[in-house]
Design a protein around this motif. Sequence first.
Motif, PDB file in Angstrom:
ATOM      1  N   LYS A 140      36.201  43.390 -45.112  1.00  0.00           N
ATOM      2  CA  LYS A 140      36.228  42.801 -46.265  1.00  0.00           C
ATOM      3  C   LYS A 140      35.320  41.614 -46.466  1.00  0.00           C
ATOM      4  N   SER A 141      35.035  40.972 -45.288  1.00  0.00           N
ATOM      5  CA  SER A 141      33.976  40.059 -45.461  1.00  0.00           C
ATOM      6  C   SER A 141      32.959  39.993 -44.064  1.00  0.00           C
ATOM      7  N   LYS A 142      31.765  39.677 -44.371  1.00  0.00           N
ATOM      8  CA  LYS A 142      30.732  39.645 -43.316  1.00  0.00           C
ATOM      9  C   LYS A 142      30.654  38.071 -42.874  1.00  0.00           C
ATOM     10  N   SER A 143      30.659  37.638 -41.756  1.00  0.00           N
ATOM     11  CA  SER A 143      30.330  36.527 -41.332  1.00  0.00           C
ATOM     12  C   SER A 143      29.493  36.409 -39.958  1.00  0.00           C
ATOM     13  N   THR A 144      29.047  35.278 -39.631  1.00  0.00           N
ATOM     14  CA  THR A 144      28.580  34.922 -38.496  1.00  0.00           C
ATOM     15  C   THR A 144      29.379  35.321 -37.351  1.00  0.00           C
ATOM     16  N   LEU A 145      30.796  35.361 -37.330  1.00  0.00           N
ATOM     17  CA  LEU A 145      31.902  35.385 -36.451  1.00  0.00           C
ATOM     18  C   LEU A 145      31.936  37.002 -36.012  1.00  0.00           C
ATOM     19  N   GLY A 146      31.625  37.877 -36.680  1.00  0.00           N
ATOM     20  CA  GLY A 146      31.732  39.265 -36.166  1.00  0.00           C
ATOM     21  C   GLY A 146      33.270  39.834 -36.763  1.00  0.00           C
ATOM     22  N   LEU A 147      33.355  41.243 -36.379  1.00  0.00           N
ATOM     23  CA  LEU A 147      34.607  41.679 -36.911  1.00  0.00           C
ATOM     24  C   LEU A 147      35.842  40.996 -36.228  1.00  0.00           C
ATOM     25  N   SER A 148      35.636  40.528 -35.102  1.00  0.00           N
ATOM     26  CA  SER A 148      37.107  40.133 -34.281  1.00  0.00           C
ATOM     27  C   SER A 148      37.123  38.693 -34.740  1.00  0.00           C
ATOM     28  N   GLY A 149      36.283  38.014 -35.038  1.00  0.00           N
ATOM     29  CA  GLY A 149      36.482  36.444 -35.574  1.00  0.00           C
ATOM     30  C   GLY A 149      36.939  36.622 -36.876  1.00  0.00           C
ATOM     31  N   ASP A 150      36.463  37.471 -37.818  1.00  0.00           N
ATOM     32  CA  ASP A 150      36.996  37.751 -39.034  1.00  0.00           C
ATOM     33  C   ASP A 150      38.221  38.085 -39.193  1.00  0.00           C
ATOM     34  N   ILE A 151      38.918  38.988 -38.555  1.00  0.00           N
ATOM     35  CA  ILE A 151      40.181  39.276 -38.311  1.00  0.00           C
ATOM     36  C   ILE A 151      41.185  38.106 -38.185  1.00  0.00           C
ATOM     37  N   ILE A 152      40.804  37.267 -36.995  1.00  0.00           N
ATOM     38  CA  ILE A 152      41.408  36.461 -36.775  1.00  0.00           C
ATOM     39  C   ILE A 152      41.642  35.107 -37.665  1.00  0.00           C
ATOM     40  N   ILE A 153      40.739  34.955 -38.486  1.00  0.00           N
ATOM     41  CA  ILE A 153      40.734  34.010 -39.697  1.00  0.00           C
ATOM     42  C   ILE A 153      41.587  34.448 -40.725  1.00  0.00           C
ATOM     43  N   ARG A 154      41.273  35.895 -41.084  1.00  0.00           N
ATOM     44  CA  ARG A 154      42.033  36.388 -42.224  1.00  0.00           C
ATOM     45  C   ARG A 154      43.697  36.201 -41.815  1.00  0.00           C
ATOM     46  N   LEU A 155      44.058  36.767 -40.506  1.00  0.00           N
ATOM     47  CA  LEU A 155      45.296  36.549 -40.122  1.00  0.00           C
ATOM     48  C   LEU A 155      45.967  35.176 -40.145  1.00  0.00           C
ATOM     49  N   CYS A 156      45.243  34.208 -39.601  1.00  0.00           N
ATOM     50  CA  CYS A 156      45.447  32.921 -39.586  1.00  0.00           C
ATOM     51  C   CYS A 156      45.581  31.981 -40.668  1.00  0.00           C
ATOM     52  N   ASP A 157      45.342  32.617 -41.971  1.00  0.00           N
ATOM     53  CA  ASP A 157      45.277  31.987 -43.183  1.00  0.00           C
ATOM     54  C   ASP A 157      47.016  31.792 -43.576  1.00  0.00           C
ATOM     55  N   ILE A 158      47.540  32.318 -43.284  1.00  0.00           N
ATOM     56  CA  ILE A 158      49.044  32.155 -43.601  1.00  0.00           C
ATOM     57  C   ILE A 158      49.769  31.054 -42.725  1.00  0.00           C
ATOM     58  N   ILE A 159      49.154  30.568 -41.560  1.00  0.00           N
ATOM     59  CA  ILE A 159      49.801  29.380 -41.051  1.00  0.00           C
ATOM     60  C   ILE A 159      49.410  28.242 -41.586  1.00  0.00           C
ATOM     61  N   PRO A 160      50.571  27.366 -41.772  1.00  0.00           N
ATOM     62  CA  PRO A 160      50.656  26.021 -42.350  1.00  0.00           C
ATOM     63  C   PRO A 160      49.717  25.351 -41.614  1.00  0.00           C
ATOM     64  N   ARG A 161      48.865  24.414 -42.229  1.00  0.00           N
ATOM     65  CA  ARG A 161      47.892  23.670 -41.405  1.00  0.00           C
ATOM     66  C   ARG A 161      48.497  22.349 -40.983  1.00  0.00           C
ATOM     67  N   ASN A 162      48.236  21.684 -40.033  1.00  0.00           N
ATOM     68  CA  ASN A 162      48.799  20.431 -39.231  1.00  0.00           C
ATOM     69  C   ASN A 162      50.173  20.431 -38.845  1.00  0.00           C
ATOM     70  N   LYS A 163      50.494  21.762 -38.446  1.00  0.00           N
ATOM     71  CA  LYS A 163      51.896  21.792 -37.918  1.00  0.00           C
ATOM     72  C   LYS A 163      52.055  22.182 -36.285  1.00  0.00           C
ATOM     73  N   ASN A 164      50.963  21.911 -35.447  1.00  0.00           N
ATOM     74  CA  ASN A 164      50.776  22.052 -34.247  1.00  0.00           C
ATOM     75  C   ASN A 164      51.059  23.183 -33.669  1.00  0.00           C
ATOM     76  N   TYR A 165      50.622  24.599 -34.304  1.00  0.00           N
ATOM     77  CA  TYR A 165      50.853  25.856 -34.042  1.00  0.00           C
ATOM     78  C   TYR A 165      49.818  26.449 -32.775  1.00  0.00           C
ATOM     79  N   LYS A 166      50.236  27.101 -31.996  1.00  0.00           N
ATOM     80  CA  LYS A 166      49.353  27.605 -30.916  1.00  0.00           C
ATOM     81  C   LYS A 166      48.967  29.124 -31.080  1.00  0.00           C
TER      82      LYS A 166
END
Length: 68
Positions: A32-58
């Motif tokens: 879906k997008s190209k960044s300097t993170l590569g395929l695996s990094g892009d997948i992590i960023i997209r999947l983690c977009d639904i995680i609420p910010r500042n809630k101390n998830y690991k």
Amino acid sequence: MGYTNRVKVFALASKSGFIYDFEFYVGKGTIKSKSTLGLSGDIIIRLCDIIPRNKNYKLCFDNWFTSY
């Protein structure tokens, strides 16, 4: 020999196994997008977009998703 399609499924799941989000990968056309993170990094960023910010998830993932 016939042609075999290969599908990869990446999932964001809890430690109990409940899946919150997932993404299918069937080849370069599904990127879906190209960044300097590569395929695996892009997948992590997209999947983690639904995680609420500042809630101390690991997050835990294997070394396929890491890069320098």
